[in-house]
Design an enzyme around this catalytic site. Structure first.
Site, PDB file in Angstrom:
ATOM      1  N   ALA A 102       0.785  -1.459  -0.175  1.00 39.95           N
ATOM      2  CA  ALA A 102      -0.174   0.055  -0.117  1.00 39.95           C
ATOM      3  C   ALA A 102       0.884   1.075  -0.033  1.00 39.95           C
ATOM      4  O   ALA A 102       2.124   1.085   0.594  1.00 39.95           O
ATOM      5  CB  ALA A 102      -0.711   0.026   1.264  1.00 39.95           C
ATOM      6  N   GLY A 146       0.626  -4.810   0.785  1.00 38.27           N
ATOM      7  CA  GLY A 146      -0.506  -5.062   0.057  1.00 38.27           C
ATOM      8  C   GLY A 146      -0.329  -5.574  -1.249  1.00 38.27           C
ATOM      9  O   GLY A 146      -1.131  -6.347  -1.917  1.00 38.27           O
ATOM     10  N   GLU A 149      -0.574  -9.227  -0.673  1.00 40.37           N
ATOM     11  CA  GLU A 149      -1.942  -9.408  -0.347  1.00 40.37           C
ATOM     12  C   GLU A 149      -2.752  -9.490  -1.607  1.00 40.37           C
ATOM     13  O   GLU A 149      -3.599 -10.269  -2.063  1.00 40.37           O
ATOM     14  CB  GLU A 149      -2.499  -8.599   0.586  1.00 40.37           C
ATOM     15  CG  GLU A 149      -1.830  -8.452   1.857  1.00 40.37           C
ATOM     16  CD  GLU A 149      -2.174  -7.612   2.976  1.00 40.37           C
ATOM     17  OE1 GLU A 149      -1.652  -6.297   2.664  1.00 40.37           O
ATOM     18  OE2 GLU A 149      -2.782  -7.726   3.927  1.00 40.37           O
ATOM     19  N   GLU A 169       4.914  -4.849   6.879  1.00 38.74           N
ATOM     20  CA  GLU A 169       4.118  -4.114   7.741  1.00 38.74           C
ATOM     21  C   GLU A 169       4.378  -3.781   9.137  1.00 38.74           C
ATOM     22  O   GLU A 169       4.521  -2.722   9.758  1.00 38.74           O
ATOM     23  CB  GLU A 169       2.514  -4.054   7.638  1.00 38.74           C
ATOM     24  CG  GLU A 169       1.864  -4.269   6.471  1.00 38.74           C
ATOM     25  CD  GLU A 169       1.869  -5.414   5.683  1.00 38.74           C
ATOM     26  OE1 GLU A 169       2.686  -6.204   5.874  1.00 38.74           O
ATOM     27  OE2 GLU A 169       1.102  -5.658   4.775  1.00 38.74           O
TER      28      GLU A 169
END
Ligand code: CAA
Length: 295
Positions: A102, A146, A149, A169
């Site tokens: 992200a 992300g 993911e 993260e």
């Protein structure tokens, strides 16, 4: 990008038109309108032009997943899902990064109340998880946070041999937010998932394959071609039955074994209500290739 049978979105004033260019003839046909994409490239590829290719395209930010990029991926997936000519969808990045997570700069000043009120990073899960067509990730380079993911949201992950996966993260004082804590243990088991999430360490493509996160590893320059071949192979089958098979496998992640088996049985019996099941078995008996009609 793959060169066979290209569809590009070109800007015409404020609108975008999908331009179909048959590689050999130079013939150009406009077939539909759609939104302009700034963070992704979208093409239709494959010998039969039945594979939808989405390339994440923020190379300077290692394809960090900013909000608008998510919206565009969601829109492109939806477009391909509703296009009867498309059999499967491939999501890829570039050689350096599938996606490095992200967008940290975008979310740096987010707040708990803001995230909670507006929702954050939810829609993409729905778009990809609920897509009725197979979605395949072709991962070269970094697939982190992300990015990892996003790959795990897809149905199959193929990787280039230099790919690196991770959920870093924890280094940022946060935790995975697009399913990493839930999907990763389902792929690789609890101990390995805990190790990856709690250390933030990266794993390479071969390790990811050994763990079951990735189904195959290819040389970097062959990855996209091999992934498109996989999508084309799936595209030789009945789209209707592919959709049922995908839904049945996905039940394994959603329910108990008993309910999953009931679901499978219902779908298996259900295939006998389709023309394509009849055609598949008739073609086998008549020793000829099946001609599926998606009915
Ligand atoms: N968000 C925003 N920008 C990013 C980014 C990210 N996730 N990852 C890389 N970038 C940017 C860098 O800031 C840099 O931009 P500038 O040139 O403007 O400084 C550019 O991409 C190139 O990155 P690096 O110079 O860092 O490249 P590198 O080769 O030295 O390192 C890397 C590569 C190891 C992947 C490193 O960039 C990195 O650690 N990135 C962050 C990875 C990460 O922590 N991902 C998780 C994000 S949080 C998340 O995803 C939450 C969630 O689950 C939803």
């Amino acid at each position: 990008m793959a060169s066979v049978g290209v569809v590009t979105r070109v800007l015409l004033g404020k609108n975008v038109v999908n331009r179909v260019a048959a590689a050999n003839t130079g013939f150009v046909k406009f077939y539909s309108t759609g939104p302009a994409y700034e963070n992704i490239k979208v093409e239709v590829v494959g010998a039969k032009k039945n594979v939808g290719l989405i390339q994440l395209n923020r190379p300077k930010a290692l394809n960090a997943l900013c909000g608008p990029l998510f919206v565009e991926v969601g829109q492109a997936v939806k477009d391909f899902e509703t296009d009867d000519k498309i059999a499967a969808i491939v999501i890829t990045g570039n050689e350096k990064a599938f996606a490095a997570g992200a967008d940290i700069k975008e979310m740096q000043n987010n707040t708990f109340s803001g995230n909670t009120k507006k929702g954050f990073l939810q829609d993409i899960e729905d778009y990809i998880s609920n897509c009725g067509k197979p979605v395949i990730a072709a991962v070269n380079g970094f697939a982190l946070g992300g990015g990892c993911e996003l790959a795990m949201l897809c149905d199959i992950i193929y990787a280039g041999e230099k790919a690196k996966f991770g959920q870093p993260e924890i280094n940022l004082g946060t935790i995975p937010g697009i399913g990493g804590t839930q999907r990763l243990p389902r792929y690789v088991g609890k101990s390995k998932a805990m190790e990856i999430v709690l250390t933030g360490n990266f794993i390479d493509a071969h390790e990811a394959e050994r763990m079951g996160l990735v189904s195959r590893v290819f040389p970097v320059d062959k990855l996209l071609e091999e992934t498109i071949k996989l999508a084309e192979r799936i595209g030789t089958h009945s789209p209707l039955i592919v959709k049922m098979a995908k839904a049945a496998v996905n039940q394994a992640y959603e329910t108990t074994l008993k309910s999953g088996l009931q679901f499978e049985k219902a779908y298996f019996y259900g295939t006998f209500a389709t023309e394509d099941r009849k055609e598949g078995m008739t073609a086998f008996v008549e020793k000829r290739p099946p001609n599926f009609k998606n009915e």
